[in-house]
Design a protein around this motif. Structure first.
Motif, PDB file in Angstrom:
ATOM      1  N   SER A  30      62.691 -26.513  18.381  1.00  0.00           N
ATOM      2  CA  SER A  30      63.447 -27.747  18.173  1.00  0.00           C
ATOM      3  C   SER A  30      63.865 -28.309  19.526  1.00  0.00           C
ATOM      4  CB  SER A  30      64.676 -27.526  17.291  1.00  0.00           C
ATOM      5  OG  SER A  30      65.579 -26.663  17.925  1.00  0.00           O
ATOM      6  N   ILE A  31      64.248 -29.580  19.516  1.00  0.00           N
ATOM      7  CA  ILE A  31      64.694 -30.241  20.739  1.00  0.00           C
ATOM      8  C   ILE A  31      66.048 -30.871  20.501  1.00  0.00           C
ATOM      9  CG2 ILE A  31      64.167 -31.963  22.503  1.00  0.00           C
ATOM     10  CD1 ILE A  31      61.234 -31.677  21.821  1.00  0.00           C
ATOM     11  N   ASN A  32      66.999 -30.576  21.358  1.00  0.00           N
ATOM     12  CA  ASN A  32      68.328 -31.165  21.257  1.00  0.00           C
ATOM     13  C   ASN A  32      68.312 -32.531  21.940  1.00  0.00           C
ATOM     14  OD1 ASN A  32      69.064 -28.886  19.864  1.00  0.00           O
ATOM     15  ND2 ASN A  32      70.047 -27.916  21.622  1.00  0.00           N
ATOM     16  N   ALA A  33      69.182 -32.735  22.901  1.00  0.00           N
ATOM     17  CA  ALA A  33      69.255 -34.037  23.557  1.00  0.00           C
ATOM     18  C   ALA A  33      68.030 -34.296  24.422  1.00  0.00           C
ATOM     19  CB  ALA A  33      70.508 -34.126  24.420  1.00  0.00           C
ATOM     20  N   MET A  34      67.669 -35.562  24.488  1.00  0.00           N
ATOM     21  CA  MET A  34      66.606 -36.030  25.375  1.00  0.00           C
ATOM     22  C   MET A  34      67.225 -37.075  26.299  1.00  0.00           C
ATOM     23  SD  MET A  34      63.466 -36.626  22.712  1.00  0.00           S
ATOM     24  CE  MET A  34      62.686 -35.304  21.806  1.00  0.00           C
ATOM     25  N   SER A  35      66.861 -37.032  27.569  1.00  0.00           N
ATOM     26  CA  SER A  35      67.516 -37.885  28.550  1.00  0.00           C
ATOM     27  C   SER A  35      66.507 -38.478  29.516  1.00  0.00           C
ATOM     28  CB  SER A  35      68.538 -37.085  29.361  1.00  0.00           C
ATOM     29  OG  SER A  35      69.396 -36.323  28.555  1.00  0.00           O
ATOM     30  N   ARG A  45      70.291 -38.248  42.175  1.00  0.00           N
ATOM     31  CA  ARG A  45      69.767 -38.475  40.824  1.00  0.00           C
ATOM     32  C   ARG A  45      70.917 -38.862  39.899  1.00  0.00           C
ATOM     33  NH1 ARG A  45      65.430 -34.242  38.500  1.00  0.00           N
ATOM     34  NH2 ARG A  45      64.667 -34.722  40.607  1.00  0.00           N
ATOM     35  N   GLU A  46      70.676 -39.876  39.073  1.00  0.00           N
ATOM     36  CA  GLU A  46      71.712 -40.345  38.162  1.00  0.00           C
ATOM     37  C   GLU A  46      71.181 -40.428  36.736  1.00  0.00           C
ATOM     38  OE1 GLU A  46      72.978 -44.330  39.023  1.00  0.00           O
ATOM     39  OE2 GLU A  46      70.940 -45.156  38.985  1.00  0.00           O
ATOM     40  N   SER A  47      72.105 -40.253  35.796  1.00  0.00           N
ATOM     41  CA  SER A  47      71.748 -40.372  34.390  1.00  0.00           C
ATOM     42  C   SER A  47      71.572 -41.838  34.023  1.00  0.00           C
ATOM     43  CB  SER A  47      72.832 -39.738  33.524  1.00  0.00           C
ATOM     44  OG  SER A  47      72.556 -39.944  32.159  1.00  0.00           O
ATOM     45  N   VAL A  48      70.519 -42.128  33.288  1.00  0.00           N
ATOM     46  CA  VAL A  48      70.249 -43.492  32.846  1.00  0.00           C
ATOM     47  C   VAL A  48      70.588 -43.641  31.367  1.00  0.00           C
ATOM     48  CG1 VAL A  48      68.441 -45.225  32.498  1.00  0.00           C
ATOM     49  CG2 VAL A  48      68.440 -43.804  34.570  1.00  0.00           C
ATOM     50  N   ALA A  49      70.102 -42.717  30.556  1.00  0.00           N
ATOM     51  CA  ALA A  49      70.323 -42.797  29.118  1.00  0.00           C
ATOM     52  C   ALA A  49      70.038 -41.449  28.487  1.00  0.00           C
ATOM     53  CB  ALA A  49      69.407 -43.852  28.488  1.00  0.00           C
ATOM     54  N   PHE A  50      70.725 -41.179  27.363  1.00  0.00           N
ATOM     55  CA  PHE A  50      70.351 -40.004  26.595  1.00  0.00           C
ATOM     56  C   PHE A  50      70.466 -40.306  25.111  1.00  0.00           C
ATOM     57  CE2 PHE A  50      74.199 -38.325  24.760  1.00  0.00           C
ATOM     58  CZ  PHE A  50      75.215 -38.640  25.637  1.00  0.00           C
ATOM     59  N   ILE A  51      69.774 -39.474  24.332  1.00  0.00           N
ATOM     60  CA  ILE A  51      69.784 -39.617  22.884  1.00  0.00           C
ATOM     61  C   ILE A  51      69.884 -38.226  22.276  1.00  0.00           C
ATOM     62  CG2 ILE A  51      67.239 -39.678  22.814  1.00  0.00           C
ATOM     63  CD1 ILE A  51      67.527 -41.604  20.383  1.00  0.00           C
ATOM     64  N   THR A  52      70.807 -38.066  21.335  1.00  0.00           N
ATOM     65  CA  THR A  52      71.010 -36.776  20.701  1.00  0.00           C
ATOM     66  C   THR A  52      69.965 -36.541  19.616  1.00  0.00           C
ATOM     67  OG1 THR A  52      72.460 -37.607  18.963  1.00  0.00           O
ATOM     68  CG2 THR A  52      73.486 -37.051  21.084  1.00  0.00           C
ATOM     69  N   SER A  53      69.959 -35.328  19.097  1.00  0.00           N
ATOM     70  CA  SER A  53      69.013 -35.018  18.026  1.00  0.00           C
ATOM     71  C   SER A  53      69.271 -35.865  16.788  1.00  0.00           C
ATOM     72  CB  SER A  53      69.088 -33.527  17.675  1.00  0.00           C
ATOM     73  OG  SER A  53      70.409 -33.181  17.304  1.00  0.00           O
ATOM     74  N   GLY A  54      70.503 -36.329  16.654  1.00  0.00           N
ATOM     75  CA  GLY A  54      70.850 -37.172  15.508  1.00  0.00           C
ATOM     76  C   GLY A  54      70.622 -38.643  15.735  1.00  0.00           C
ATOM     77  N   ILE A  69      66.619 -46.404  24.749  1.00  0.00           N
ATOM     78  CA  ILE A  69      66.012 -45.093  24.614  1.00  0.00           C
ATOM     79  C   ILE A  69      65.740 -44.820  23.139  1.00  0.00           C
ATOM     80  CG2 ILE A  69      68.250 -43.895  24.468  1.00  0.00           C
ATOM     81  CD1 ILE A  69      66.979 -41.580  26.060  1.00  0.00           C
ATOM     82  N   SER A  70      64.593 -44.190  22.864  1.00  0.00           N
ATOM     83  CA  SER A  70      64.241 -43.854  21.489  1.00  0.00           C
ATOM     84  C   SER A  70      63.471 -42.543  21.487  1.00  0.00           C
ATOM     85  CB  SER A  70      63.411 -44.980  20.860  1.00  0.00           C
ATOM     86  OG  SER A  70      62.207 -45.185  21.579  1.00  0.00           O
ATOM     87  N   ARG A  71      63.455 -41.880  20.346  1.00  0.00           N
ATOM     88  CA  ARG A  71      62.748 -40.607  20.244  1.00  0.00           C
ATOM     89  C   ARG A  71      61.968 -40.530  18.950  1.00  0.00           C
ATOM     90  NH1 ARG A  71      67.021 -35.934  20.481  1.00  0.00           N
ATOM     91  NH2 ARG A  71      65.368 -34.614  19.608  1.00  0.00           N
ATOM     92  N   ASP A  72      60.901 -39.735  19.004  1.00  0.00           N
ATOM     93  CA  ASP A  72      60.103 -39.445  17.817  1.00  0.00           C
ATOM     94  C   ASP A  72      60.105 -37.939  17.659  1.00  0.00           C
ATOM     95  OD1 ASP A  72      58.041 -38.870  15.995  1.00  0.00           O
ATOM     96  OD2 ASP A  72      56.976 -40.708  16.503  1.00  0.00           O
ATOM     97  N   ASN A  73      60.887 -37.441  16.731  1.00  0.00           N
ATOM     98  CA  ASN A  73      61.033 -35.997  16.574  1.00  0.00           C
ATOM     99  C   ASN A  73      59.736 -35.339  16.093  1.00  0.00           C
ATOM    100  OD1 ASN A  73      63.741 -35.971  17.418  1.00  0.00           O
ATOM    101  ND2 ASN A  73      64.435 -36.505  15.359  1.00  0.00           N
ATOM    102  N   ALA A  74      58.945 -36.058  15.349  1.00  0.00           N
ATOM    103  CA  ALA A  74      57.686 -35.496  14.856  1.00  0.00           C
ATOM    104  C   ALA A  74      56.680 -35.287  15.986  1.00  0.00           C
ATOM    105  CB  ALA A  74      57.095 -36.394  13.785  1.00  0.00           C
TER     106      ALA A  74
END
Length: 123
Positions: A30-35, A45-54, A69-74
């Motif tokens: 599984s993958i938790n946060a993605m950043s 280095r600086e944080s730009v964006a993150f997205i949680t598993s939810g 930011i967007s994610r595709d869990n599949a």
């Protein structure tokens, strides 16, 4: 072994758009946060964006309203859509994921970084 591969960087004019993608591969449970992070020349280095598993998201003030930011869990991927780009957005962009990997019947948590992709905003 888990690795991240990024794509989508390049040269764009001010006001233009780019879409970065980052794909994870390996023995992923599984993958938790993605950043997404970035590092400009001579800068930290600086944080730009993150997205949680939810699906909850957070952005740096400097990119709010311009980046998404967007994610595709599949597919185990995270994208960064960058619009209205400015010269100060020029940097190497890195993705990072918190991954639970399985090996030999056990699981372990890793924070994994991509290799970086260069975004240059210039006329």
């Amino acid at each position: 072994q888990v690795q991240l591969v990024e794509s989508g960087g390049g040269l764009v004019q001010p006001g233009g758009s780019l879409r970065l993608s980052c794909a994870a591969s390996g023995s992923i449970f599984s993958i938790n946060a993605m950043s997404w992070y970035r590092q400009g020349s001579g800068k930290t280095r600086e944080s730009v964006a993150f997205i949680t598993s939810g699906g909850s998201t957070n952005y740096a003030d400097s990119v709010k309203g311009r980046f998404t930011i967007s994610r595709d869990n599949a597919k185990n991927t995270v994208d960064l859509q960058m619009n209205s780009l400015k010269p100060e957005d020029t940097a190497v962009y890195y993705c990072k994921m918190g991954i639970i990997a399985t090996m030999s019947g056990s699981s372990k948590y890793y924070e994994v970084w991509g290799q970086g992709t260069l975004v240059t905003v210039s006329s």
